[in-house]
Write a protein that holds these residues in place. Structure first.
Motif, PDB file in Angstrom:
ATOM      1  N   CYS A  58      -6.815   7.243 -11.989  1.00 48.30           N
ATOM      2  CA  CYS A  58      -7.270   5.883 -12.292  1.00 48.30           C
ATOM      3  C   CYS A  58      -8.684   5.901 -12.889  1.00 48.30           C
ATOM      4  O   CYS A  58      -9.610   6.467 -12.310  1.00 48.30           O
ATOM      5  CB  CYS A  58      -7.264   5.059 -11.013  1.00 48.30           C
ATOM      6  SG  CYS A  58      -7.937   3.412 -11.228  1.00 48.30           S
ATOM      7  N   ALA A  61     -11.215   4.308 -10.502  1.00 48.37           N
ATOM      8  CA  ALA A  61     -11.529   5.148  -9.335  1.00 48.37           C
ATOM      9  C   ALA A  61     -12.519   6.243  -9.732  1.00 48.37           C
ATOM     10  O   ALA A  61     -13.446   6.570  -8.988  1.00 48.37           O
ATOM     11  CB  ALA A  61     -10.252   5.748  -8.760  1.00 48.37           C
ATOM     12  N   TYR A  64     -15.878   4.587  -9.903  1.00 46.49           N
ATOM     13  CA  TYR A  64     -16.465   4.345  -8.579  1.00 46.49           C
ATOM     14  C   TYR A  64     -17.151   5.619  -8.089  1.00 46.49           C
ATOM     15  O   TYR A  64     -18.232   5.594  -7.531  1.00 46.49           O
ATOM     16  CB  TYR A  64     -15.387   3.922  -7.576  1.00 46.49           C
ATOM     17  CG  TYR A  64     -15.022   2.456  -7.648  1.00 46.49           C
ATOM     18  CD1 TYR A  64     -15.999   1.469  -7.567  1.00 46.49           C
ATOM     19  CD2 TYR A  64     -13.695   2.057  -7.775  1.00 46.49           C
ATOM     20  CE1 TYR A  64     -15.660   0.124  -7.628  1.00 46.49           C
ATOM     21  CE2 TYR A  64     -13.348   0.714  -7.837  1.00 46.49           C
ATOM     22  CZ  TYR A  64     -14.339  -0.242  -7.758  1.00 46.49           C
ATOM     23  OH  TYR A  64     -14.004  -1.564  -7.819  1.00 46.49           O
ATOM     24  N   ARG A 240      -8.135  -0.877 -14.261  1.00 50.57           N
ATOM     25  CA  ARG A 240      -7.399  -0.407 -13.088  1.00 50.57           C
ATOM     26  C   ARG A 240      -6.142   0.320 -13.554  1.00 50.57           C
ATOM     27  O   ARG A 240      -5.603   0.022 -14.623  1.00 50.57           O
ATOM     28  CB  ARG A 240      -6.970  -1.577 -12.214  1.00 50.57           C
ATOM     29  CG  ARG A 240      -8.096  -2.384 -11.615  1.00 50.57           C
ATOM     30  CD  ARG A 240      -7.475  -3.517 -10.816  1.00 50.57           C
ATOM     31  NE  ARG A 240      -8.452  -4.340 -10.137  1.00 50.57           N
ATOM     32  CZ  ARG A 240      -8.602  -5.651 -10.361  1.00 50.57           C
ATOM     33  NH1 ARG A 240      -7.855  -6.264 -11.253  1.00 50.57           N
ATOM     34  NH2 ARG A 240      -9.502  -6.330  -9.689  1.00 50.57           N
ATOM     35  N   ILE A 241      -5.637   1.194 -12.711  1.00 51.44           N
ATOM     36  CA  ILE A 241      -4.404   1.917 -13.048  1.00 51.44           C
ATOM     37  C   ILE A 241      -3.166   1.061 -12.783  1.00 51.44           C
ATOM     38  O   ILE A 241      -2.091   1.315 -13.318  1.00 51.44           O
ATOM     39  CB  ILE A 241      -4.309   3.250 -12.268  1.00 51.44           C
ATOM     40  CG1 ILE A 241      -3.301   4.182 -12.934  1.00 51.44           C
ATOM     41  CG2 ILE A 241      -3.950   3.030 -10.794  1.00 51.44           C
ATOM     42  CD1 ILE A 241      -3.298   5.589 -12.385  1.00 51.44           C
ATOM     43  N   CYS A 250      -2.929   2.720  -5.258  1.00 46.62           N
ATOM     44  CA  CYS A 250      -4.035   1.942  -4.680  1.00 46.62           C
ATOM     45  C   CYS A 250      -4.035   2.046  -3.155  1.00 46.62           C
ATOM     46  O   CYS A 250      -5.083   1.973  -2.516  1.00 46.62           O
ATOM     47  CB  CYS A 250      -3.933   0.486  -5.090  1.00 46.62           C
ATOM     48  SG  CYS A 250      -3.980   0.278  -6.884  1.00 46.62           S
ATOM     49  N   CYS A 253      -6.276   4.688  -2.069  1.00 44.07           N
ATOM     50  CA  CYS A 253      -7.553   4.770  -2.785  1.00 44.07           C
ATOM     51  C   CYS A 253      -8.716   4.440  -1.849  1.00 44.07           C
ATOM     52  O   CYS A 253      -8.625   3.549  -1.007  1.00 44.07           O
ATOM     53  CB  CYS A 253      -7.536   3.789  -3.957  1.00 44.07           C
ATOM     54  SG  CYS A 253      -9.087   3.775  -4.867  1.00 44.07           S
ATOM     55  N   ARG A 256     -10.261   0.585  -2.527  1.00 43.56           N
ATOM     56  CA  ARG A 256      -9.267  -0.466  -2.728  1.00 43.56           C
ATOM     57  C   ARG A 256      -9.818  -1.880  -2.478  1.00 43.56           C
ATOM     58  O   ARG A 256      -9.613  -2.783  -3.303  1.00 43.56           O
ATOM     59  CB  ARG A 256      -8.092  -0.210  -1.790  1.00 43.56           C
ATOM     60  CG  ARG A 256      -6.951  -1.154  -1.993  1.00 43.56           C
ATOM     61  CD  ARG A 256      -5.832  -0.747  -1.065  1.00 43.56           C
ATOM     62  NE  ARG A 256      -4.763  -1.695  -1.055  1.00 43.56           N
ATOM     63  CZ  ARG A 256      -3.907  -1.823  -0.060  1.00 43.56           C
ATOM     64  NH1 ARG A 256      -4.017  -1.050   0.996  1.00 43.56           N
ATOM     65  NH2 ARG A 256      -2.949  -2.701  -0.113  1.00 43.56           N
ATOM     66  N   CYS A 259     -12.288  -2.892  -5.178  1.00 45.49           N
ATOM     67  CA  CYS A 259     -11.620  -2.977  -6.477  1.00 45.49           C
ATOM     68  C   CYS A 259     -10.872  -4.298  -6.623  1.00 45.49           C
ATOM     69  O   CYS A 259     -10.961  -4.966  -7.645  1.00 45.49           O
ATOM     70  CB  CYS A 259     -10.656  -1.814  -6.630  1.00 45.49           C
ATOM     71  SG  CYS A 259      -9.708  -1.848  -8.153  1.00 45.49           S
ATOM     72  N   TRP A 260     -10.141  -4.676  -5.583  1.00 41.66           N
ATOM     73  CA  TRP A 260      -9.303  -5.868  -5.720  1.00 41.66           C
ATOM     74  C   TRP A 260     -10.024  -7.144  -5.306  1.00 41.66           C
ATOM     75  O   TRP A 260      -9.524  -8.239  -5.551  1.00 41.66           O
ATOM     76  CB  TRP A 260      -7.986  -5.681  -4.961  1.00 41.66           C
ATOM     77  CG  TRP A 260      -7.152  -4.656  -5.674  1.00 41.66           C
ATOM     78  CD1 TRP A 260      -7.047  -3.338  -5.368  1.00 41.66           C
ATOM     79  CD2 TRP A 260      -6.376  -4.850  -6.857  1.00 41.66           C
ATOM     80  NE1 TRP A 260      -6.242  -2.694  -6.281  1.00 41.66           N
ATOM     81  CE2 TRP A 260      -5.812  -3.602  -7.202  1.00 41.66           C
ATOM     82  CE3 TRP A 260      -6.094  -5.961  -7.675  1.00 41.66           C
ATOM     83  CZ2 TRP A 260      -4.988  -3.429  -8.311  1.00 41.66           C
ATOM     84  CZ3 TRP A 260      -5.271  -5.789  -8.780  1.00 41.66           C
ATOM     85  CH2 TRP A 260      -4.730  -4.534  -9.083  1.00 41.66           C
TER      86      TRP A 260
HETATM   87  S1  SF4 Z   1      -7.576   0.442  -5.932  1.00 38.73           S
HETATM   88 FE1  SF4 Z   1      -8.531   0.148  -7.923  1.00 38.73          FE
HETATM   89  S2  SF4 Z   1      -9.753   1.989  -8.226  1.00 38.73           S
HETATM   90 FE2  SF4 Z   1      -8.284   2.432  -6.631  1.00 38.73          FE
HETATM   91  S3  SF4 Z   1      -6.495   3.322  -7.676  1.00 38.73           S
HETATM   92 FE3  SF4 Z   1      -6.114   1.136  -7.476  1.00 38.73          FE
HETATM   93  S4  SF4 Z   1      -6.842   0.284  -9.413  1.00 38.73           S
HETATM   94 FE4  SF4 Z   1      -7.757   2.310  -9.213  1.00 38.73          FE
END
Ligand code: SF4
Length: 280
Positions: A58, A61, A64, A240-241, A250, A253, A256, A259-260
């Motif tokens: 990602c 990620a 980050y 985002r992936i 996610c 991750c 997470r 990110c969201w």
């Molecule tokens: S939570 Fe966000 S940073 Fe983590 S893998 Fe999913 S999209 Fe990527």
């Protein structure tokens, strides 16, 4: 004098022993990093993208991590001591595998004359001069008793039986894009076209091996993306992936929640021609 005949109740050490061990090994690791020995490349304090995670699937990620956003605590919490023990087993695996390869007759070079690892530092910050992309290799094999495309870089990993089975079935590229990205980036910057990948199964002690070929398209894509991350002002500028936080990638991750919780960067629309000098 102790009375051995008397049955003493063993003291309840509970989790205290683990906590003691965790503390000493984490303190030692921190002291080594502070002294600059945690990385053969010396520059440990600055922000940079390491080859070990340049292949993170990602984009966000990866950003980050580059921007040093603190990892979130997940339910399956792994303590700093446990993480350090995992790392140490990786080092032991690497040292043992190097010894076995040498005993088997391979000319394997793992360190320079000064003891440091072979590696590279690139994408230097124009202001500070510090490298922002860096990698190290486990070794380079110059010759050996088997017909192989020498010289080869060497990458050593360890795995549990489940992960090992995935590699044996699918090969490195499909089983783990992050490992594959690391290997491809190493080959790109060190200008070597093959890597011997070895993986020790720490449950069964079986060894998986694969010769991975250099794939210039993969290496270029990863470098281009790394440069975009280096140029980003915040991780949220990177896509985002997944379209939904319930996506399995996610779920595991470390970023997470943030990110969201954060709104995505506004979509960049094409500028009208009259603003770019192409219209009336
Ligand atoms: S939570 Fe966000 S940073 Fe983590 S893998 Fe999913 S999209 Fe990527």
């Amino acid at each position: 004098m102790m009375d051995f005949a008397r049955k003493e109740k063993a003291p309840d050490i509970g989790e205290a022993l683990t906590a003691l061990i965790d503390k000493v090994i984490v303190d030692r690791r921190n002291a080594e990093y502070a002294a600059g020995r945690g990385s053969g490349l010396g520059e440990v304090a600055q922000k940079r993208i390491g080859a070990g995670y340049i292949g993170t699937e990602c984009d966000r990620a990866l950003a980050y991590r580059y921007h040093r956003v603190e990892k979130e605590t997940r339910e399956e919490y792994v303590s700093a001591g446990e993480l350090q023990r995992h790392a140490l087993v990786g080092f032991w695996t690497e040292e043992s595998m190097a010894e076995w390869l040498r005993l088997a007759g391979f000319d394997l070079r793992t360190n320079k004359e000064d003891g440091s690892q072979y590696g590279y530092r690139v994408a230097r910050d124009p202001t500070t001069g510090q490298a922002r992309i860096a990698g190290e290799i486990d070794g380079c094999i110059l010759a050996g008793p088997l017909a192989m495309p020498y010289p080869l870089l060497w990458e050593s990993k360890k795995a549990t039986a489940k992960k090992f089975a995935k590699f044996a079935k699918e090969g490195v590229a499909k089983a783990d894009p992050k490992y594959h990205g690391q290997i491809q980036t190493n080959m790109a910057y060190l200008e070597v076209e093959h890597t011997l990948f070895t993986m020790l199964n720490v449950d069964s002690m079986k060894i998986y091996q694969e010769i991975v070929r250099f794939d210039p398209a993969v290496a270029q894509r990863l470098t281009d993306r790394a440069v975009r991350v280096l140029e980003s002002r915040a991780p949220e500028e990177m896509p985002r992936i997944a379209g939904d936080e319930s996506d399995w990638r996610c779920k595991f991750c470390d970023y997470r929640a943030r990110c969201w919780d954060e709104p995505s960067a506004p979509e960049q629309m094409a500028k009208p021609a009259w603003l770019t000098g192409g219209g009336a």
